[in-house]
Scaffold this active site. Structure first.
Site, PDB file in Angstrom:
ATOM      1  N   ASP A 188      31.530  35.325  67.437  1.00 25.33           N
ATOM      2  CA  ASP A 188      30.872  36.632  67.421  1.00 25.33           C
ATOM      3  C   ASP A 188      31.901  37.750  67.228  1.00 25.33           C
ATOM      4  OD1 ASP A 188      32.073  36.519  69.864  1.00 25.33           O
ATOM      5  OD2 ASP A 188      30.260  36.833  71.047  1.00 25.33           O
ATOM      6  N   HIS A 189      33.067  37.385  66.721  1.00 26.92           N
ATOM      7  CA  HIS A 189      34.124  38.381  66.534  1.00 26.92           C
ATOM      8  C   HIS A 189      34.058  38.983  65.137  1.00 26.92           C
ATOM      9  CE1 HIS A 189      36.118  35.807  69.825  1.00 26.92           C
ATOM     10  NE2 HIS A 189      35.357  36.736  70.354  1.00 26.92           N
ATOM     11  N   VAL A 190      33.148  39.923  64.986  1.00 27.84           N
ATOM     12  CA  VAL A 190      33.051  40.664  63.728  1.00 27.84           C
ATOM     13  C   VAL A 190      33.978  41.873  63.843  1.00 27.84           C
ATOM     14  CG1 VAL A 190      30.816  39.887  62.921  1.00 27.84           C
ATOM     15  CG2 VAL A 190      30.909  41.656  64.656  1.00 27.84           C
TER      16      VAL A 190
END
Lengths: 591, 240
Positions: free
Chosen positions: A517-519
């Site tokens: 979920d590391h955008v």
């Protein structure tokens, strides 16, 4: 009609880790700060005490602490010629639902980035030549800040969060324990590393036998009681196994609530406006400054909060979208690579191996959100890439995070029927004998990986959704395959009876499936004005009283979780504002 | 306290708690430290009647499907014996059934499923069950001449297997594979979530795999790596 509030010295948009750290610094410096957050007030004792917290259905499956796609989503496509689609269900965007942002439900990985991560372009050219850095697809650019410059602020963040770990390098000397590849630290972690659990034992033994260098991941899950420099007390982690997507009833997972709010909320020069969603900023007539933030309150009224200094500390998507919607700075154009807002979207390039063991007791239900063992032998530029068709690498790790039984029900050896008595038999056998190796790979920006406003879809306020155009760079795809093969070797050495490699980058990127979920990116920092939206102090090049803080500023992404770097950058920016900017408002850097 | 009594008393607790007044504008640390009532557990309350699965045929079909996905055997009760049908009804009656978290603005674009690499829906889960259950029953009547629930287990398994691998097509109104996956995740949720939600009766799912449930502290056990700890599970429902 827009009503106007009384002017503040500083308005902060989004009260997560970045906003809370900056508000603490700036109120302590005597400034009058108003923070605006779209979430409701959320806290440990009133919202997620131990009687409420251990509930997989509610917090992990239904994700009730997160902001739902209904309220916050984006459209996406892989290539410029496609029509972007909205992300309708849970996916890679895991925004916090309440005050505190994602800092309340996060797992708690307490990483620093490596020195290489801040200078990927420079160091790639120096070590391998220009052709490796400019392959026609990649758009590498450096951060304009080095690891050594950021080190004091990493140290400060770790002290506030109480991070548990074991230093590998202090003042240039290897300690013989910890991560031997890490950037040099000024001192050890504030609290010792958490315990080594069964999956970690297997991983450590195997990687040691292979001549690799395992260490315990630094965690913002605290190993012992701790009082941070703000005077806030935290408790010891109980290894409860309800961490990522959950609150923490023990005050042992670092968060704005656990580490900062008890002090910040008592300061008379601090105000929070909850359930108020900022949609745009207002600009001065001269175009060189901004005058405040406009939000929509719970009743649907539009209100303006004027301020001398405006700080965006929202999620990276929202920092980008607010700038685009406000017409601040030039939007990025992928056709000629000009413009800066929306530029350099990156993600993470994830592969790994699922493993099943016979007659062991991994006991996955004992865990902490960030707890695991990792090797950095194949991360960053810690290994020679001369004969490899990629740059960068991945943190190769095994987790002792949780044993959530709904989420793990798909983790069965390949070929097992997913239902019926065969499912029950297999799950009864392997639930306690399953572990995974996760390769958290770096992600390099490309010329066509960017964000702009979607022409078709809007949010509930009528503001266009952000449109994401992205696919993995070939270099990253090659890296993910390489690290998957390394993880398979480790899994076999660990003695797994069944192994199953996975690689999210062997298919196109999608926002609908959670690889990570590391955008990252959209408002890149840099020393080079034509390719960055903010300078090395995260100050807008175009509006000197606007600061845009968070993972939106990362021009490249590393093989580590982002929060420690977000925290360090936020503190550094706050200090620059308090020490320099308020005395002489103007550009902190010539550009 | 028995299970049913516990469910009711928790529900009553939620209803009785005062709503704290929280000003939009906050200065100072909040002095009201009572639980936010919205964050208290929301237990399944069985009033003896179903709220969504009101048609007898729908309940029979769900029960038959769920009991093939998680059948009764020497490892424990079937899905319906564990309360998973009631669990599903409660879920479909609430925010999950309403698709409350989904971005549902249309139109659904023709390339959505392909780009997303997973099916996307504007329809709510409640609507998908209504359509899917009717289509499954119609399929059974058409191909087997009987209700799905009345088919022999091997025939039920064959249809479910076909739905899973895409060889059975329930018609143009249903994404058959996605409907199978929806039922599979929901039955697993019922079987493995806290019994407070109506399924996982007597913690049967947790006992099957050795998950100790809503315990909140393993510090006494963390050093005993690799051991079978033999921990009895506990639930959010008070024991007595």
């Amino acid at each position: 009609m827009t009503t106007k509030r009384q002017k503040a010295d500083v308005v902060i948009v989004g009260l997560g880790w970045s906003g809370a750290l900056m508000a603490e610094e700036l109120t302590r410096a005597g400034l009058n700060v108003v923070a605006i957050d779209r979430g409701a007030w959320t806290d440990t004792s009133t919202h997620t005490p131990p009687s409420v917290d251990p509930d997989e259905l509610r917090w992990s499956q239904r994700k009730e602490l997160l902001s739902p796609p209904r309220d916050n989503t984006a459209t996406f496509r892989n290539t410029l010629d496609q029509t972007a689609i909205p992300t309708r269900n849970w996916g890679v965007f895991e925004l916090g639902g309440g005050v505190g942002g994602a800092g309340f439900h996060w797992a708690g990985m307490g990483w620093r980035f490596s020195p290489w991560d801040f200078e990927v372009r420079k160091q790639t050219i120096e070590r391998y030549g220009l052709a490796k850095a400019e392959d026609g697809e990649l758009q590498l650019q450096d951060w304009g800040v080095t690891y050594d410059e950021l080190e004091p602020f990493y140290d400060r963040w770790e002290r506030i969060a109480g991070v548990s770990g074991r230093a590998g390098v202090i003042k240039g000397e290897k300690t013989g324990v910890g991560n031997p590849f890490e950037g040099s630290r000024s001192r050890d972690y504030p609290t010792p590393a958490l315990k080594t659990l069964r999956a970690m034992e297997l991983f450590n033994d195997a990687t040691n036998r292979m001549g690799l260098n395992p260490f315990t991941i630094p965690t913002a899950n605290l190993s012992e009681p701790y009082v941070n420099p703000l005077g806030v007390s935290m408790g010891a982690c109980s290894y409860c196994g309800f961490c990522l997507y959950f609150g923490c009833g023990n005050f042992s997972k670092s968060s704005p609530q656990a580490c900062i709010f008890p002090v910040l909320m008592r300061r008379p020069n601090f105000t929070v406006l909850t359930k108020s969603c900022v949609t745009r900023l207002t600009k001065a007539n001269d175009g060189k400054t901004v005058t405040g933030a406009v939000y929509v309150d719970e009743q649907g009224n539009e209100v303006e909060q004027p301020a001398d200094i405006v700080i965006l500390t929202a999620f990276m998507m929202d920092n980008t979208r607010i700038l685009l919607h406000s017409g601040i700075s030039k939007p990025y154009d992928p056709r000629d690579q000009t413009g800066v807002v929306g530029r350099n979207f990156t993600f993470q390039t994830v592969s790994g191996t699922d493993m099943w063991f016979e007659d062991d007791n991994i006991n996955p239900f004992i865990g902490a959100g960030a707890l695991g063992s990792q090797i950095d032998d194949y991360n960053g530029d810690n290994f020679d890439h001369s004969d490899l068709d990629f740059i960068g690498g991945a943190g190769i790790l095994t987790l002792s995070r949780d044993g959530l039984p709904i989420a793990k029900a798909n983790a069965l050896p390949p070929g097992t029927q997913r239902w019926g008595s065969e499912f029950k038999k297999s799950y009864a056998k392997y639930y306690r004998n399953y572990a995974t190796i996760f390769n958290q790979g770096c992600s390099m920006p490309t010329k066509t990986g960017y964000m702009d406003l979607d022409p078709n879809f809007k949010d509930k306020f009528g503001v266009p959704l952000l449109r994401l155009t992205y696919d993995y760079a070939q270099s990253d795809r090659n890296m993910a395959k390489f690290t998957m093969d390394r993880s398979l070797e480790i899994a076999r050495e660990m003695g797994a009876s069944h192994v199953n490699g996975f690689n999210f980058a062997d298919k196109p990127f999608t926002t609908a499936i959670v690889a990570s979920d590391h955008v990252i990116g959209g408002v890149p920092m840099g020393a080079d004005r034509p390719t960055s939206a903010v300078n090395p102090y995260l100050q807008s090049w175009d509006c000197h009283n606007l600061f845009v803080v968070g993972a939106s500023a990362f021009p490249t992404n590393a093989g580590y979780n982002p929060t420690g770097t977000v925290g360090a950058l936020a503190i550094r920016t706050a200090r620059a504002i308090a020490d320099t900017y308020v005395k002489n408002p103007g550009a902190l850097v010539e550009g | 306290m028995n299970r049913r009594g516990a469910l009711f008393s928790l529900g009553a607790m939620a209803a009785a708690a005062a709503t704290p007044v929280r000003a939009l504008e906050m200065k100072g640390y909040p002095t009201d430290m009572s639980m936010d009532p919205a964050f208290l557990p929301r237990p399944a309350i069985h009033g003896g009647s179903f709220q969504v699965l009101t048609a007898d045929i729908d309940r029979r079909t769900v029960t038959a499907v769920f009991d093939r996905l998680i059948p009764a055997d020497d490892l424990g009760a079937s899905a319906s014996e564990a309360g998973c049908v009631e669990f599903l009804d409660m879920q479909l009656a609430g925010p999950f059934g309403e698709g409350a978290s989904l971005y549902r603005k249309g139109p659904k674009l023709p390339n959505e499923d392909e780009l997303a690499q997973t099916p996307q829906f504007i329809e709510t889960p409640r609507e998908r069950y209504a359509t899917g259950l009717a289509a499954l029953e119609a399929f059974a009547q058409k191909t087997e001449g009987a209700s799905f629930a009345d088919l022999p287990e091997p025939r039920q398994d064959a249809i479910l297997k076909g739905m899973e691998d895409g060889t059975v097509d329930l018609g143009p109104d249903v994404n058959t594979k996605a409907f199978f996956e929806l039922m599979l995740i929901n039955v697993r949720e019922g079987y493995f979530s806290d019994p407070i939600y109506g399924g996982n009766k007597d913690m049967v799912g947790w006992k099957m795999i050795g998950f100790p449930g809503a315990r909140y502290d393993y510090r006494l056990y963390a050093d005993r790596t690799g051991e079978d700890l033999g921990l009895e599970p506990v639930s959010l429902i008070p024991r007595d």
